[in-house]
Design a protein around this motif. Structure first.
Motif, PDB file in Angstrom:
ATOM      1  N   LEU A 122      46.307   7.880  -3.820  1.00 49.46           N
ATOM      2  CA  LEU A 122      47.688   7.549  -4.142  1.00 49.46           C
ATOM      3  C   LEU A 122      48.427   8.692  -4.842  1.00 49.46           C
ATOM      4  CD1 LEU A 122      49.739   5.293  -3.832  1.00 49.46           C
ATOM      5  CD2 LEU A 122      48.972   4.374  -6.028  1.00 49.46           C
ATOM      6  N   ASP A 123      47.703   9.614  -5.460  1.00 48.77           N
ATOM      7  CA  ASP A 123      48.364  10.733  -6.139  1.00 48.77           C
ATOM      8  C   ASP A 123      49.189  11.583  -5.179  1.00 48.77           C
ATOM      9  OD1 ASP A 123      47.348   9.965  -8.556  1.00 48.77           O
ATOM     10  OD2 ASP A 123      45.784  11.501  -8.633  1.00 48.77           O
ATOM     11  N   VAL A 124      48.761  11.705  -3.939  1.00 49.72           N
ATOM     12  CA  VAL A 124      49.485  12.552  -2.974  1.00 49.72           C
ATOM     13  C   VAL A 124      50.870  11.989  -2.661  1.00 49.72           C
ATOM     14  CG1 VAL A 124      49.450  13.530  -0.655  1.00 49.72           C
ATOM     15  CG2 VAL A 124      47.365  13.534  -2.046  1.00 49.72           C
ATOM     16  N   SER A 144      56.561  -0.086   5.811  1.00 51.97           N
ATOM     17  CA  SER A 144      57.920  -0.557   5.558  1.00 51.97           C
ATOM     18  C   SER A 144      58.270  -0.576   4.076  1.00 51.97           C
ATOM     19  CB  SER A 144      58.143  -1.938   6.171  1.00 51.97           C
ATOM     20  OG  SER A 144      57.279  -2.870   5.575  1.00 51.97           O
ATOM     21  N   SER A 145      57.263  -0.433   3.205  1.00 48.07           N
ATOM     22  CA  SER A 145      57.538  -0.428   1.764  1.00 48.07           C
ATOM     23  C   SER A 145      56.478   0.393   1.035  1.00 48.07           C
ATOM     24  CB  SER A 145      57.539  -1.853   1.213  1.00 48.07           C
ATOM     25  OG  SER A 145      56.225  -2.378   1.215  1.00 48.07           O
ATOM     26  N   TRP A 146      56.823   0.773  -0.184  1.00 46.90           N
ATOM     27  CA  TRP A 146      55.875   1.496  -1.039  1.00 46.90           C
ATOM     28  C   TRP A 146      54.685   0.587  -1.355  1.00 46.90           C
ATOM     29  CZ3 TRP A 146      54.899   6.290  -2.503  1.00 46.90           C
ATOM     30  CH2 TRP A 146      54.071   6.510  -3.590  1.00 46.90           C
ATOM     31  N   ALA A 147      54.942  -0.699  -1.570  1.00 46.51           N
ATOM     32  CA  ALA A 147      53.871  -1.640  -1.892  1.00 46.51           C
ATOM     33  C   ALA A 147      52.828  -1.699  -0.776  1.00 46.51           C
ATOM     34  CB  ALA A 147      54.447  -3.028  -2.157  1.00 46.51           C
ATOM     35  N   GLN A 148      53.282  -1.695   0.475  1.00 46.73           N
ATOM     36  CA  GLN A 148      52.338  -1.722   1.598  1.00 46.73           C
ATOM     37  C   GLN A 148      51.513  -0.443   1.649  1.00 46.73           C
ATOM     38  OE1 GLN A 148      54.613  -2.508   5.132  1.00 46.73           O
ATOM     39  NE2 GLN A 148      54.480  -4.712   4.846  1.00 46.73           N
ATOM     40  N   LEU A 203      60.158   4.789  -1.294  1.00 51.85           N
ATOM     41  CA  LEU A 203      60.388   4.077  -0.038  1.00 51.85           C
ATOM     42  C   LEU A 203      60.459   5.065   1.126  1.00 51.85           C
ATOM     43  CD1 LEU A 203      60.991   1.554   1.638  1.00 51.85           C
ATOM     44  CD2 LEU A 203      63.403   1.872   1.059  1.00 51.85           C
ATOM     45  N   VAL A 204      61.152   6.160   0.932  1.00 49.03           N
ATOM     46  CA  VAL A 204      61.258   7.178   1.985  1.00 49.03           C
ATOM     47  C   VAL A 204      59.870   7.703   2.348  1.00 49.03           C
ATOM     48  CG1 VAL A 204      62.139   9.478   2.548  1.00 49.03           C
ATOM     49  CG2 VAL A 204      63.619   7.821   1.386  1.00 49.03           C
ATOM     50  N   ILE A 205      59.065   8.019   1.358  1.00 48.13           N
ATOM     51  CA  ILE A 205      57.708   8.526   1.619  1.00 48.13           C
ATOM     52  C   ILE A 205      56.878   7.468   2.344  1.00 48.13           C
ATOM     53  CG2 ILE A 205      55.563   9.338   0.550  1.00 48.13           C
ATOM     54  CD1 ILE A 205      57.965  11.364   0.518  1.00 48.13           C
ATOM     55  N   ALA A 206      56.951   6.227   1.900  1.00 47.47           N
ATOM     56  CA  ALA A 206      56.197   5.156   2.566  1.00 47.47           C
ATOM     57  C   ALA A 206      56.600   5.057   4.028  1.00 47.47           C
ATOM     58  CB  ALA A 206      56.436   3.826   1.855  1.00 47.47           C
ATOM     59  N   ARG A 207      57.884   5.137   4.294  1.00 48.13           N
ATOM     60  CA  ARG A 207      58.351   5.043   5.681  1.00 48.13           C
ATOM     61  C   ARG A 207      57.942   6.269   6.492  1.00 48.13           C
ATOM     62  NH1 ARG A 207      63.907   1.561   5.710  1.00 48.13           N
ATOM     63  NH2 ARG A 207      62.877  -0.342   5.023  1.00 48.13           N
ATOM     64  N   GLU A 208      57.858   7.420   5.864  1.00 52.53           N
ATOM     65  CA  GLU A 208      57.362   8.598   6.577  1.00 52.53           C
ATOM     66  C   GLU A 208      55.902   8.418   6.986  1.00 52.53           C
ATOM     67  OE1 GLU A 208      60.274  12.106   4.881  1.00 52.53           O
ATOM     68  OE2 GLU A 208      58.254  11.967   4.045  1.00 52.53           O
TER      69      GLU A 208
END
Length: 88
Positions: free
Chosen positions: A14-16, A74-78, A65-70
């Motif tokens: 998760l650090d990355v 669909s979300s940071w939580a996922q 959120l942007v990083i999660a979608r990249e």
């Protein structure tokens, strides 16, 4: 939503993505055109925002959120659940 532009490694940590989100936020505050485009392409709240709005109103949670979608989530939580599920 845009296509996936990043892939998770075999043993993600998760650090990355946390670091990537902080860096994206920093780039937006520095008014990076590339960073603004990344945000506009993947964050519905900022899809039509001008540069000034992005450089002053973007929060860490928005960058996350942007990083999660990249990464294709669909979300940071996922994204977080996927990564922490791998390392637990």
């Amino acid at each position: 939503m845009s296509t996936v532009s990043r892939g998770l490694p075999a043993n993600p940590h998760l650090d990355v993505p946390k670091q990537l989100a902080r860096e994206l936020l920093r780039q937006c505050k520095a008014k990076s055109k590339d960073a603004f485009e990344r945000v506009r392409n993947r964050h519905p709240k900022f899809s039509t925002a001008d540069d000034e709005v992005l450089s002053t109103r973007l929060k860490l949670s928005d960058a996350q959120l942007v990083i999660a979608r990249e990464y294709g989530f669909s979300s940071w939580a996922q994204l977080k659940v996927r990564i922490t599920g791998n390392t637990a």
